[in-house]
Motif scaffolding. Structure first.
Motif, short mmCIF file in Angstrom:
data_model
loop_
_atom_site.label_atom_id
_atom_site.label_comp_id
_atom_site.label_asym_id
_atom_site.label_seq_id
_atom_site.Cartn_x
_atom_site.Cartn_y
_atom_site.Cartn_z
N ASP A 8 56.49 40.12 53.17
CA ASP A 8 55.85 41.41 53.41
C ASP A 8 54.49 41.48 52.73
N LEU A 9 54.39 41.01 51.49
CA LEU A 9 53.12 41.05 50.78
C LEU A 9 52.09 40.14 51.46
N THR A 10 52.53 38.97 51.89
CA THR A 10 51.64 38.06 52.59
C THR A 10 51.14 38.67 53.90
N ARG A 11 52.05 39.36 54.61
CA ARG A 11 51.65 40.02 55.86
C ARG A 11 50.61 41.11 55.58
N ARG A 12 50.83 41.89 54.53
CA ARG A 12 49.89 42.95 54.18
C ARG A 12 48.51 42.38 53.85
N LEU A 13 48.49 41.27 53.13
CA LEU A 13 47.24 40.63 52.78
C LEU A 13 46.52 40.14 54.04
N GLY A 308 51.80 44.64 37.54
CA GLY A 308 50.38 44.71 37.84
C GLY A 308 50.02 43.99 39.12
N VAL A 309 48.77 44.23 39.57
CA VAL A 309 48.24 43.59 40.76
C VAL A 309 46.80 43.20 40.51
N VAL A 310 46.37 42.08 41.09
CA VAL A 310 44.97 41.66 41.03
C VAL A 310 44.52 41.35 42.45
N VAL A 311 43.29 41.72 42.76
CA VAL A 311 42.74 41.52 44.10
C VAL A 311 41.29 41.04 43.97
N LEU A 312 40.92 40.01 44.75
CA LEU A 312 39.57 39.47 44.74
C LEU A 312 39.14 39.18 46.18
N THR A 313 37.91 39.53 46.52
CA THR A 313 37.37 39.20 47.84
C THR A 313 35.88 38.93 47.73
N ASN A 314 35.36 38.10 48.64
CA ASN A 314 33.92 37.79 48.63
C ASN A 314 33.20 38.51 49.74
N SER A 315 33.20 39.84 49.63
CA SER A 315 32.49 40.68 50.58
C SER A 315 31.87 41.85 49.82
N THR A 316 30.63 42.19 50.17
CA THR A 316 29.95 43.29 49.50
C THR A 316 30.65 44.61 49.74
N SER A 317 31.27 44.78 50.89
CA SER A 317 31.97 46.02 51.22
C SER A 317 33.10 45.70 52.20
N GLY A 318 33.91 46.71 52.49
CA GLY A 318 34.93 46.55 53.51
C GLY A 318 36.36 46.62 53.02
N LEU A 319 36.63 46.22 51.77
CA LEU A 319 38.00 46.24 51.26
C LEU A 319 38.52 47.67 51.23
N ARG A 321 40.02 50.86 50.01
CA ARG A 321 40.00 51.33 48.62
C ARG A 321 41.39 51.31 47.98
N SER A 322 42.41 51.62 48.77
CA SER A 322 43.76 51.73 48.20
C SER A 322 44.56 50.43 48.31
N PHE A 323 43.92 49.33 48.73
CA PHE A 323 44.70 48.13 49.02
C PHE A 323 45.47 47.63 47.79
N ALA A 324 44.82 47.54 46.65
CA ALA A 324 45.50 47.04 45.45
C ALA A 324 46.68 47.92 45.09
N ALA A 325 46.45 49.24 45.07
CA ALA A 325 47.53 50.16 44.73
C ALA A 325 48.67 50.08 45.75
N ASP A 326 48.34 49.97 47.02
CA ASP A 326 49.37 49.89 48.06
C ASP A 326 50.18 48.60 47.94
N ALA A 330 54.14 48.50 47.25
CA ALA A 330 55.06 47.83 48.17
C ALA A 330 55.99 46.90 47.40
N PHE A 331 55.45 46.20 46.41
CA PHE A 331 56.27 45.31 45.59
C PHE A 331 57.31 46.08 44.78
N VAL A 332 56.86 47.13 44.12
CA VAL A 332 57.76 47.90 43.26
C VAL A 332 58.84 48.60 44.08
N THR A 333 58.49 49.06 45.27
CA THR A 333 59.47 49.71 46.15
C THR A 333 60.52 48.71 46.63
#
Length: 450
Positions: A8-13, A308-319, A321-326, A330-333
């Motif tokens: 599920d996490l891989t699909r979300r990513l 915790g969660v960590v997120v990294l991307t190589n784009s100036t914009s577009g991510l 905003r709630s992706f890390a929290a979501d 999803a993991f904790v749920t």
């Protein structure tokens, strides 16, 4: 982690990388100090034939760098080399903002300008400390409101350098990165690393963003890291500090000091000492976001559980905003933590005789015994002035949080040694409402209850 959760996490990513048109996206989830899941999607240069990103690919972390500077400053404080209430001029006498305090700089409450006066520092070569000093100014009176300041952390980086007698980056590397095994976290990119890119808003084409040394502004967003390394920092922020930082100092960092107040919207964010705080549905998170041309990043940790969660991307914009929290939600749920196994313990007689119902006036409170002789006082109706207390010797306790943080709790005894009442910050708690034998301040109406 269960296979279904990982899928599920891989699909979300994958959905986020594709739907938000990110050249590459890497993320990880941390529990009990370990990276329990990681995933990556896309290539480091955004091209179909490029190298695939993974948990060891470097990305620029941007303002997450500030959390490392903050820990370096607090280590200096714990060693007695500075006080958070010190005015800056006590340590850096050559600036125009010498009256602001170190704590105000850490919490973005110093009123210092957000950015430099010159060209956009994030896309131009940085200069030495002297060039930043000549630009220093303020936009608001110190201590009045939250005003995010990249410039302020450039100043804090210089403070660390002065007091340690070496560069801020060497201090961070030797005192934090090396002991934590974060050997892929560096000041400048080391291959394999992602290329900083901008994605055109109306066409599937890319623009390469510049990369350079930020000079005096580098402490505000210079460091590069990987999912694997940043997960270790998430574990650190979640309480796995080892002998690098006292747990009480970490707790001090994570207390909300300045609210991020956006007019017309309820506030859910704040800043502590160099860290961001989010308050979401009664859960408190600590960490920081990061943004530099070509890169976005976030580290977010549940203060209570350490997940915790960590997120990294190589784009100036577009991510999103709630992706890390979501992703973390999803993991904790999917895999909620099991409650700790209840086990009986020992309660000292002088503690056991205090537990039960107490009354502040006519309001009912409950006093519970906790581990290690601590006490917890809470309104019977829930909420309100709830506090924990630790023993402070000779029948005294001291408050640890809430309204009574730091306040003394004393069990007042009768001549025969039995407990008459509790004295808490001048409030009297009695075994029955307004017990006339408990010396209630102001006395009791002679007519009694009627």
């Amino acid at each position: 982690m269960q296979p279904a959760t990982a899928t599920d996490l891989t699909r979300r990513l994958a959905v986020e990388q594709s739907g938000s048109r990110l050249p590459s996206l890497a993320a990880g989830v941390v529990r009990d100090g370990e990276l329990v899941w990681s995933g990556a999607r896309g290539t480091i240069d955004g091209r179909r034939t490029g190298r695939d990103a993974d948990e060891h690919t470097q990305y620029r972390m941007g303002s997450i760098t500030k959390t490392f500077i903050a820990v370096a400053v607090l280590r200096l404080r714990d060693e007695g080399k500075l006080d958070l209430a010190d005015p800056l001029e006590r340590h850096l006498p050559d600036t125009s903002i010498g009256d602001v305090t170190i704590a105000q700089l850490l919490s973005h409450a110093a009123g210092v300008q957000a950015e430099t006066d010159g060209p956009w520092w994030e896309r131009t070569q940085g200069g030495p400390w002297r060039s930043l000093v000549d630009q220093l100014g303020r936009r608001h009176p110190a201590g009045r409101l939250f005003h995010y300041s990249n410039v302020g952390f450039g100043v804090l980086g210089e403070l660390v350098s002065r007091l340690r007698g070496t560069s801020w980056s060497r201090v961070v590397a030797e005192e934090l990165l090396e002991p934590l095994g974060m050997d892929r976290t560096t000041k400048r990119p080391v291959a394999p690393h992602a290329h900083g890119l901008a994605v055109h808003p109306f066409a599937d084409v890319l623009l390469t963003e510049p990369e350079h040394d930020g000079g005096a502004m580098a402490p505000a967003g210079q460091l590069w890291t990987t999912v694997h390394d940043l997960a270790r920092w998430a574990a650190f922020l979640g309480g796995r500090t080892g002998d690098l930082l006292d747990p009480e100092t970490l707790a001090e960092m994570c207390r909300p000091l300045v609210v991020v107040d956006v007019p017309g919207a309820p506030w859910t964010g704040a800043h502590g000492l160099g860290v961001q705080l989010w308050n979401t549905d009664g859960r408190r998170f600590v960490g920081h976001g990061g943004s530099m041309p070509g890169f976005l990043a976030e580290v977010r940790v549940d203060v209570e559980t350490g997940d915790g969660v960590v997120v990294l991307t190589n784009s100036t914009s577009g991510l999103t905003r709630s992706f890390a929290a979501d992703l973390l939600d999803a993991f904790v749920t999917a895999e909620p933590r099991l409650p700790s196994t209840w086990q009986a313990g020992d309660v000292a007689p002088e503690v056991f005789e205090l537990v039960g119902h107490w009354y502040w006036g006519s309001a009912t409170f409950e006093l519970h015994a906790m581990d290690d002789g601590w006490l917890r006082l809470a309104p019977a109706s829930g909420g309100g002035r709830t506090s924990r207390f630790r023993p402070d010797g000779d029948g005294r306790w001291v408050g640890l949080d809430g309204y009574y943080n730091g306040e003394p709790l004393v069990a007042i005894r009768r001549p025969d040694g039995t407990v008459s009442h509790l004295d808490l910050a001048s409030f009297r708690f009695t075994r029955t409402p307004y017990d006339p034998a408990a010396d209630v301040p102001g006395g009791i109406d002679r007519a009694g209850w009627h």
